[in-house]
Design a protein around this motif. Structure first.
Motif, short mmCIF file in Angstrom:
data_model
loop_
_atom_site.label_atom_id
_atom_site.label_comp_id
_atom_site.label_asym_id
_atom_site.label_seq_id
_atom_site.Cartn_x
_atom_site.Cartn_y
_atom_site.Cartn_z
N GLY A 104 2.20 -1.85 -8.30
CA GLY A 104 3.45 -2.54 -7.97
C GLY A 104 3.88 -2.34 -6.53
N GLY A 105 3.13 -1.56 -5.80
CA GLY A 105 3.46 -1.28 -4.40
C GLY A 105 2.26 -1.50 -3.52
N GLY A 106 2.21 -0.75 -2.45
CA GLY A 106 1.10 -0.91 -1.54
C GLY A 106 1.14 0.06 -0.38
N LYS A 107 0.26 -0.18 0.56
CA LYS A 107 0.17 0.66 1.74
C LYS A 107 -0.03 -0.24 2.95
CE LYS A 107 -2.62 4.40 3.70
NZ LYS A 107 -1.70 5.47 3.92
N LEU A 108 0.71 0.05 4.00
CA LEU A 108 0.61 -0.68 5.25
C LEU A 108 -0.32 0.09 6.18
CD1 LEU A 108 1.75 -3.03 7.01
CD2 LEU A 108 3.55 -1.47 7.71
N ILE A 109 -1.36 -0.57 6.66
CA ILE A 109 -2.29 0.03 7.61
C ILE A 109 -1.95 -0.61 8.96
CG2 ILE A 109 -4.69 0.40 8.27
CD1 ILE A 109 -3.86 -0.31 4.70
N GLU A 110 -1.03 0.02 9.68
CA GLU A 110 -0.45 -0.57 10.89
C GLU A 110 -1.48 -0.87 11.97
OE1 GLU A 110 3.32 0.95 12.29
OE2 GLU A 110 3.63 1.93 10.36
N ASP A 111 -2.41 0.06 12.22
CA ASP A 111 -3.35 -0.15 13.33
C ASP A 111 -4.31 -1.31 13.07
OD1 ASP A 111 -4.49 1.50 11.31
OD2 ASP A 111 -6.01 2.23 12.69
#
Length: 141
Positions: free
Chosen positions: A59-66
Motif C-alpha cells: 500500500g506504500g512505496g519507496k522513493l529513489i531520489e537519485d
C-alpha cells in the motif's frame, strides 16, 4: 545594408542560417527524446536493483531520489516502478501512501498500481518501468 552579411543566392545571412540550423537540431533532439519514453527501462537501468522488497510496504512505496524512480507495492508481492517526475510540471512526487502517489507541488495524484493520474492538474500517467523480484531485490527488467 551596412553591417549585414548576405550569402549569395539564398538571401539568408550567416546568423539566420545558423539560427535555423540550431532550431532544426533542437527540434530533432526533442523528437528523439519524446520517442524514447515508454514501458521499457533505459538501458542504463536494466538489471539495476532499485530497492529491497522489505523496504517497500504494501500500500506504500519507496522513493529513489537519485534515479528519479518511485517503487510501489499496491498488493502483497506485486511491485511496480514509475518515474518520480510528475507529468504536470515536472516536480518530484512524494513517497506513496495508501496506494496513492502524490505530488506536493500542485496536488496531482497517481494510482500506485497503474501510474494513472487520478486527480489533476496532471492528466498523463507516470512513465512506468518493468520490474521483477530477484532474491530480495526489486530489479529493473
Amino acid at each position: 545594408m551596412p553591417g549585414a552579411t548576405r550569402t549569395a543566392g539564398n538571401g539568408l545571412g550567416r546568423r539566420e542560417l545558423l539560427g535555423a540550423t540550431g532550431v532544426a537540431a533542437c527540434g530533432l533532439a526533442a523528437l528523439t527524446a519524446c520517442g524514447s519514453e515508454g514501458v521499457q527501462a533505459k538501458p542504463s537501468l536494466k538489471g539495476k536493483v532499485l530497492a529491497k522488497t522489505a523496504d517497500v510496504p504494501v500500500g506504500g512505496g519507496k522513493l529513489i531520489e537519485d534515479l528519479k524512480i518511485v517503487v510501489t507495492q499496491p498488493a502483497q508481492g506485486v511491485y511496480k516502478a514509475y518515474s518520480s517526475v510528475c507529468t504536470h510540471k515536472g516536480c518530484q512526487v512524494g513517497t506513496p501512501a495508501d496506494n496513492v502517489i502524490r505530488c506536493a507541488c500542485h496536488g496531482s495524484e497517481f494510482a500506485a498500481d497503474t501510474g494513472q493520474a487520478t486527480k489533476g492538474p496532471a492528466s498523463a500517467p507516470l512513465t512506468s518501468f518493468k520490474v521483477k523480484v530477484e532474491g530480495d531485490g526489486i530489479v529493473v527488467a
